[in-house]
Write an enzyme that holds these catalytic residues in place. Sequence first.
Site, short mmCIF file in Angstrom:
data_model
loop_
_atom_site.label_atom_id
_atom_site.label_comp_id
_atom_site.label_asym_id
_atom_site.label_seq_id
_atom_site.Cartn_x
_atom_site.Cartn_y
_atom_site.Cartn_z
N ARG A 189 0.84 -1.22 0.00
CA ARG A 189 0.00 0.00 0.00
C ARG A 189 0.87 1.26 0.00
NH1 ARG A 189 -4.57 0.68 4.56
NH2 ARG A 189 -2.74 1.17 5.84
N LYS A 225 -2.35 7.25 1.44
CA LYS A 225 -2.07 7.56 2.85
C LYS A 225 -0.96 8.61 2.85
CE LYS A 225 -1.99 4.94 6.80
NZ LYS A 225 -3.07 5.41 7.65
N GLU A 245 -15.87 6.97 6.68
CA GLU A 245 -15.03 6.27 7.66
C GLU A 245 -14.84 7.18 8.86
OE1 GLU A 245 -11.11 5.57 6.03
OE2 GLU A 245 -11.01 7.56 5.15
#
Length: 289
Positions: free
Chosen positions: A50, A150, A183
């Site tokens: 990721r 991220k 979220e």
Amino acid sequence: MKVYINGKFYEKSEAKISVFDHGLLYGDGVFEGIRVYNRLVFKLKEHIERLFESAKSIMLKISLTKEQLLEVVIQTLKENKLDDAYIRLIVTRGEGDLGLDPRKCFGRSSIIIIADKIALYPKELYKEGLKIITVPTVRNVPEALNPQIKSLNYLNNILAKIEALNAGFDEAIMLDHLGYVAECTGDNIFIVKKNHLYTPPQCMGTLRGITRDAVLEISRKNKIFAHEHVLTRHEVYISDECFLTGTAAEIIPVVCVDGRVIGAGKPGKMTLSIMKKFKELTRREGVKY
Ligand code: PXG
């Protein structure tokens, strides 16, 4: 504590990078948070994968290969003699001149690895459950800054966290720009309704969390029906159970949302069972060192 910076280890007090690093100047970089349970690094390959995906999306070249990065993470754990830990893996655009233009950087990304501990919520809340609220700040729209990246720019989530804290709550539900549940500030959200699990799909301004994926994996193995499905606040309010997942948070029950009591107002049966199975998984699987 020993901190890894670009190939060397430094004492915590000496672990510093330049004020001209674009990670500091512009939040130009990416990161991962990884947990270690009894010398097993949980989903390390998935986290590194990721990280490389986040880096690819922002055209940031990581100066180590995936295999080398995995090795230095392990090396950092050994250096710190930690059995249980929280690892923060950071890659920035590196040092450069002032100005947004990434070409102003001198061409070498900064790689930083911190091995420490983290506790996102007070311990007792894992037994009692969290009370949370929906906040005004919506999650970044994917067309602007995709939540799958991220990045080191977490202001979107920090603003939501501030709104929750100001109102006297520990955590916030962030909606997407259409008003659907996205979220929380550092966690994914799940609900349980009639023994089925539901979590928003990743296209809804939701990070594809590695803990979220582990819960979906647990549900498949245990023949629990799980759905990646668009959720409204209403569906959260009328759910039987609710819980949050994340590397820092692990799995934490939610018992009240926007003043609506969820289920019986205490952690539900399915939640407790998934928490137990997740704990077993983290003690069984991972990269050993
Ligand atoms: N959504 C967001 C916005 C996150 O930042 C998650 C979901 C859960 O993803 P994982 O892959 O961890 O299951 C995250 C992860 C911190 C901290 O320091 C936050 C995260 C991870 C580690 C540490 O608050 N967020």
